[in-house]
Design a protein around this motif. Sequence first.
Motif, mmCIF file in Angstrom:
data_model
loop_
_atom_site.group_PDB
_atom_site.id
_atom_site.type_symbol
_atom_site.label_atom_id
_atom_site.label_comp_id
_atom_site.label_asym_id
_atom_site.label_seq_id
_atom_site.Cartn_x
_atom_site.Cartn_y
_atom_site.Cartn_z
ATOM 1 N N TYR A 368 0.830 -1.203 0.000
ATOM 2 C CA TYR A 368 0.000 0.000 0.000
ATOM 3 C C TYR A 368 0.862 1.250 0.000
ATOM 4 O O TYR A 368 1.841 1.348 0.743
ATOM 5 C CB TYR A 368 -0.926 0.029 1.222
ATOM 6 C CG TYR A 368 -1.704 1.320 1.350
ATOM 7 C CD1 TYR A 368 -2.623 1.688 0.374
ATOM 8 C CD2 TYR A 368 -1.482 2.187 2.424
ATOM 9 C CE1 TYR A 368 -3.318 2.887 0.473
ATOM 10 C CE2 TYR A 368 -2.178 3.379 2.532
ATOM 11 C CZ TYR A 368 -3.098 3.730 1.551
ATOM 12 O OH TYR A 368 -3.784 4.917 1.642
ATOM 13 N N GLU A 369 0.480 2.200 -0.843
ATOM 14 C CA GLU A 369 1.135 3.505 -0.872
ATOM 15 C C GLU A 369 0.064 4.575 -0.965
ATOM 16 O O GLU A 369 -0.823 4.507 -1.820
ATOM 17 C CB GLU A 369 2.105 3.606 -2.051
ATOM 18 C CG GLU A 369 2.770 4.965 -2.132
ATOM 19 C CD GLU A 369 4.133 4.937 -2.803
ATOM 20 O OE1 GLU A 369 4.574 6.005 -3.249
ATOM 21 O OE2 GLU A 369 4.751 3.855 -2.877
ATOM 22 N N ALA A 370 0.150 5.548 -0.060
ATOM 23 C CA ALA A 370 -0.783 6.676 -0.074
ATOM 24 C C ALA A 370 -0.111 7.861 -0.774
ATOM 25 O O ALA A 370 0.982 8.279 -0.388
ATOM 26 C CB ALA A 370 -1.171 7.064 1.345
ATOM 27 N N TYR A 371 -0.758 8.380 -1.814
ATOM 28 C CA TYR A 371 -0.276 9.581 -2.488
ATOM 29 C C TYR A 371 -1.165 10.731 -2.025
ATOM 30 O O TYR A 371 -2.291 10.897 -2.491
ATOM 31 C CB TYR A 371 -0.332 9.428 -4.007
ATOM 32 C CG TYR A 371 0.146 10.661 -4.746
ATOM 33 C CD1 TYR A 371 1.503 10.880 -4.954
ATOM 34 C CD2 TYR A 371 -0.767 11.606 -5.217
ATOM 35 C CE1 TYR A 371 1.950 12.018 -5.622
ATOM 36 C CE2 TYR A 371 -0.323 12.751 -5.883
ATOM 37 C CZ TYR A 371 1.027 12.953 -6.077
ATOM 38 O OH TYR A 371 1.471 14.074 -6.724
ATOM 39 N N ARG A 372 -0.653 11.504 -1.068
ATOM 40 C CA ARG A 372 -1.424 12.622 -0.506
ATOM 41 C C ARG A 372 -1.195 13.853 -1.370
ATOM 42 O O ARG A 372 -0.073 14.353 -1.462
ATOM 43 C CB ARG A 372 -0.996 12.869 0.938
ATOM 44 C CG ARG A 372 -1.288 11.693 1.860
ATOM 45 C CD ARG A 372 -0.760 11.929 3.271
ATOM 46 N NE ARG A 372 -1.066 10.797 4.123
ATOM 47 C CZ ARG A 372 -0.322 9.691 4.194
ATOM 48 N NH1 ARG A 372 0.777 9.585 3.456
ATOM 49 N NH2 ARG A 372 -0.668 8.707 4.988
ATOM 50 N N ILE A 373 -2.268 14.338 -1.973
ATOM 51 C CA ILE A 373 -2.104 15.454 -2.896
ATOM 52 C C ILE A 373 -1.809 16.741 -2.129
ATOM 53 O O ILE A 373 -2.188 16.900 -0.957
ATOM 54 C CB ILE A 373 -3.333 15.638 -3.811
ATOM 55 C CG1 ILE A 373 -4.522 16.211 -3.024
ATOM 56 C CG2 ILE A 373 -3.718 14.337 -4.498
ATOM 57 C CD1 ILE A 373 -5.645 16.678 -3.926
ATOM 58 N N LEU A 374 -1.134 17.637 -2.795
ATOM 59 C CA LEU A 374 -0.858 18.965 -2.247
ATOM 60 C C LEU A 374 -1.987 19.913 -2.661
ATOM 61 O O LEU A 374 -2.708 19.643 -3.632
ATOM 62 C CB LEU A 374 0.479 19.471 -2.777
ATOM 63 C CG LEU A 374 1.701 18.596 -2.448
ATOM 64 C CD1 LEU A 374 2.950 19.170 -3.121
ATOM 65 C CD2 LEU A 374 1.896 18.477 -0.947
ATOM 66 N N PRO A 375 -2.151 21.028 -1.937
ATOM 67 C CA PRO A 375 -3.221 21.972 -2.304
ATOM 68 C C PRO A 375 -3.190 22.371 -3.774
ATOM 69 O O PRO A 375 -4.238 22.575 -4.389
ATOM 70 C CB PRO A 375 -2.953 23.162 -1.377
ATOM 71 C CG PRO A 375 -2.352 22.546 -0.149
ATOM 72 C CD PRO A 375 -1.488 21.430 -0.673
ATOM 73 N N ARG A 376 -1.973 22.473 -4.353
ATOM 74 C CA ARG A 376 -1.912 22.893 -5.750
ATOM 75 C C ARG A 376 -2.461 21.822 -6.705
ATOM 76 O O ARG A 376 -2.727 22.114 -7.879
ATOM 77 C CB ARG A 376 -0.466 23.233 -6.134
ATOM 78 C CG ARG A 376 0.493 22.042 -6.183
ATOM 79 C CD ARG A 376 1.839 22.460 -6.778
ATOM 80 N NE ARG A 376 2.752 21.345 -6.944
ATOM 81 C CZ ARG A 376 3.663 20.969 -6.060
ATOM 82 N NH1 ARG A 376 3.774 21.644 -4.912
ATOM 83 N NH2 ARG A 376 4.460 19.946 -6.303
#
Length: 441
Positions: A368-376
């Motif tokens: 499992y890998e979480a790709y947490r998006i940035l505000p941009r």
Amino acid sequence: MSNIALLRLTILCSLLSFTLLLAPRLLSHAAASEEDQENPQPLVQDDEHVAALSLSNSGMFCDRSAFRSDVCFMRGDVRTHSASNSILLVSQNFTAAETIKPYTRKWETGVMDTIAELRLRTVDPDDARAHTCDVRHDVPAVVFSTGGYTGNVYHDFNDGLIPLFITSHQFDRKVVFIVLDHHPWWLARYGKVLSRLSHHPPIDFAGDQRTHCFSEVIVGLRIHGELAVDPARMKNNATIADFRQVLDDAYGPRVKRITTSARSRRPKLVIVQRNGSRAIENEGAVASMAAAAGFRVEVLRPGASTALARIHRAMSTCDAMVGVHGAAMAHILFMRPGTAFVQIVPVGTDWPAAAYYGDPATKMGLRYEAYRILPRESSLLGEYREEDEVLRDPDSVNAKGWETTKKVYLDGQRVTLDLVRFRRSLVRVRQYLISRWTFNS
């Protein structure tokens, strides 16, 4: 210090210790509220056999100790009476009456108000003559509801099918399912799964007015957690892998006919795309980038009319899956252990993404890998200033309640992935897959 003062101090310390021990449990209860809020573990780690074994040859017992669901057991001469929404236990030795809504989200009063309520009661043998058996079954029955959030694929599995597996596994398919709040579409969609859990056709409780007779009935379903099966509470220590085998048995034969070629050294990546909220706006660019990074790419857009066999075929033959947090991530249940799951986590969804899919994926044996998006990378940046708490402090926004979270972060957000940044995640996944193949070759 006097004896009285010492006694008072001792009592005060005991009360303080008890409060400290109880506080986490009280907080966990307060945190649970709506559809995607936390569902704490049951207060009592009950075994599904304990209550049933407490009955003698005939009796009725309801276990209401768990936070998520109530379960009632009836043993003896048990008969259905759909006209009065009742299940009857014929007995002249005792009198009992219970009510139950057999759905696994009992803490959510709003949704539970929509669930049909069953009356469980004893009747005297003389009164039972008015309820003669039309159909007599030589196996037990499990009664459950397909109301509530049914229709949302996460809830279909988490609140329904996995608890049904947990509750009925002990009977080795020698069991009859009785369905409340019956939906024909639900049976059409999940009938193959039910056929792997029971040798018998399910009964529509409201639609079948005949009196069905059993020697044992369980009303309600056990639930162990988010997309979870706790082997310590299961016959033969069954796990979530055993439930996955049920899905493979239901849909696997078709997959085997289609998947005949050997695995390519270009791992297969499935991108699960949403329509509307939380969609990947630059999906085409992401797919092209993934192909350039060494993947064979398939884009899947699951919907209510998409055949489960098709979804199972895509997910059970892939090496990696990418998708934005949402109900469709429940299809990780179709993935093989050792494959990889990359969940794109929109702003404000860190906790539900981890609780509902990230942690379960790890327990299923997925990388499992979480790709947490940035505000941009979020469409919210076009609606709110960068210093707004929506982007700066999502926890404070989520603290305002489920409706706010749903409106702002779930219904109101789309993502445009930073291709350079996201490529790093895909490269890590590909390296993991290649190294795993090399090690196993």
